[in-house]
Design a protein around this motif. Structure first.
Motif, PDB file in Angstrom:
ATOM      1  N   THR A  23       3.249 -25.599 -11.217  1.00  0.00           N
ATOM      2  CA  THR A  23       4.441 -25.662 -10.806  1.00  0.00           C
ATOM      3  C   THR A  23       5.102 -27.103 -10.932  1.00  0.00           C
ATOM      4  O   THR A  23       6.392 -27.267 -11.202  1.00  0.00           O
ATOM      5  CB  THR A  23       4.138 -25.569  -9.018  1.00  0.00           C
ATOM      6  OG1 THR A  23       3.587 -24.329  -8.768  1.00  0.00           O
ATOM      7  CG2 THR A  23       5.439 -25.768  -8.383  1.00  0.00           C
ATOM      8  N   LEU A  27       8.456 -27.815 -12.898  1.00  0.00           N
ATOM      9  CA  LEU A  27       9.422 -28.598 -12.440  1.00  0.00           C
ATOM     10  C   LEU A  27       9.975 -29.588 -13.379  1.00  0.00           C
ATOM     11  O   LEU A  27      11.178 -29.889 -13.367  1.00  0.00           O
ATOM     12  CB  LEU A  27       9.145 -29.079 -11.081  1.00  0.00           C
ATOM     13  CG  LEU A  27      10.027 -30.225 -10.292  1.00  0.00           C
ATOM     14  CD1 LEU A  27      11.237 -29.187  -9.824  1.00  0.00           C
ATOM     15  CD2 LEU A  27       9.342 -30.705  -9.175  1.00  0.00           C
ATOM     16  N   THR A  30      11.809 -27.946 -16.538  1.00  0.00           N
ATOM     17  CA  THR A  30      13.086 -27.132 -16.026  1.00  0.00           C
ATOM     18  C   THR A  30      14.057 -28.040 -15.352  1.00  0.00           C
ATOM     19  O   THR A  30      15.030 -27.707 -15.358  1.00  0.00           O
ATOM     20  CB  THR A  30      12.748 -25.937 -15.799  1.00  0.00           C
ATOM     21  OG1 THR A  30      12.338 -25.979 -14.322  1.00  0.00           O
ATOM     22  CG2 THR A  30      11.980 -24.975 -16.561  1.00  0.00           C
ATOM     23  N   GLY A  31      13.501 -28.757 -14.309  1.00  0.00           N
ATOM     24  CA  GLY A  31      14.416 -29.569 -13.404  1.00  0.00           C
ATOM     25  C   GLY A  31      14.538 -28.636 -12.303  1.00  0.00           C
ATOM     26  O   GLY A  31      15.015 -28.899 -11.288  1.00  0.00           O
ATOM     27  N   SER A  32      13.918 -27.309 -12.103  1.00  0.00           N
ATOM     28  CA  SER A  32      14.046 -26.468 -10.999  1.00  0.00           C
ATOM     29  C   SER A  32      12.908 -26.165 -10.633  1.00  0.00           C
ATOM     30  O   SER A  32      11.973 -25.579 -11.092  1.00  0.00           O
ATOM     31  CB  SER A  32      14.869 -25.134 -11.643  1.00  0.00           C
ATOM     32  OG  SER A  32      14.819 -24.226 -10.615  1.00  0.00           O
ATOM     33  N   ALA A  33      12.838 -26.436  -9.194  1.00  0.00           N
ATOM     34  CA  ALA A  33      11.565 -25.999  -8.456  1.00  0.00           C
ATOM     35  C   ALA A  33      11.362 -24.397  -8.438  1.00  0.00           C
ATOM     36  O   ALA A  33      10.252 -23.849  -8.473  1.00  0.00           O
ATOM     37  CB  ALA A  33      11.651 -26.239  -6.933  1.00  0.00           C
ATOM     38  N   ALA A  34      12.554 -23.522  -8.317  1.00  0.00           N
ATOM     39  CA  ALA A  34      12.500 -22.199  -8.432  1.00  0.00           C
ATOM     40  C   ALA A  34      12.094 -21.536  -9.673  1.00  0.00           C
ATOM     41  O   ALA A  34      10.822 -20.659  -9.660  1.00  0.00           O
ATOM     42  CB  ALA A  34      13.776 -21.562  -7.853  1.00  0.00           C
ATOM     43  N   VAL A  35      12.400 -22.126 -10.945  1.00  0.00           N
ATOM     44  CA  VAL A  35      11.991 -21.659 -12.037  1.00  0.00           C
ATOM     45  C   VAL A  35      10.686 -22.033 -12.305  1.00  0.00           C
ATOM     46  O   VAL A  35       9.863 -21.357 -13.020  1.00  0.00           O
ATOM     47  CB  VAL A  35      12.929 -22.055 -13.297  1.00  0.00           C
ATOM     48  CG1 VAL A  35      12.334 -21.817 -14.816  1.00  0.00           C
ATOM     49  CG2 VAL A  35      14.413 -21.433 -13.162  1.00  0.00           C
ATOM     50  N   GLY A  36      10.130 -23.203 -12.143  1.00  0.00           N
ATOM     51  CA  GLY A  36       9.086 -23.959 -12.297  1.00  0.00           C
ATOM     52  C   GLY A  36       8.162 -22.913 -11.500  1.00  0.00           C
ATOM     53  O   GLY A  36       6.985 -22.936 -11.913  1.00  0.00           O
TER      54      GLY A  36
END
Length: 67
Positions: A23, A27, A30-36
């Motif tokens: 995770t 994160l 990708t800079g995204s918690a949802a994608v990570g």
């Protein structure tokens, strides 16, 4: 010989640590918690399944054991 329950508990603990690590890596990458988080969940599901199968196969192999 290791019980099936022990193999599953070991796999769950190991994969929980991997889930947290992936995770964070996802994160950062990708800079995204949802994608990570999504990447980490998919990785954990696949890893958990393969690890349980791998452990059960090795539990049935006597090579390299003493006694």
């Amino acid at each position: 010989m290791e019980t099936r329950r022990r193999s599953v508990v070991k796999a769950i603990v190991w994969n929980a640590m991997g889930l947290a690590t992936m995770t964070l890596v996802g994160l950062i990458a990708t800079g995204s918690a949802a994608v990570g988080g999504a990447l980490a969940l998919v990785n954990t599901a696949i890893g958990l399944t393969l690890y349980v199968i791998y452990e059960r196969i090795w539990a049935g192999i006597s090579w390299g054991r003493n006694g």
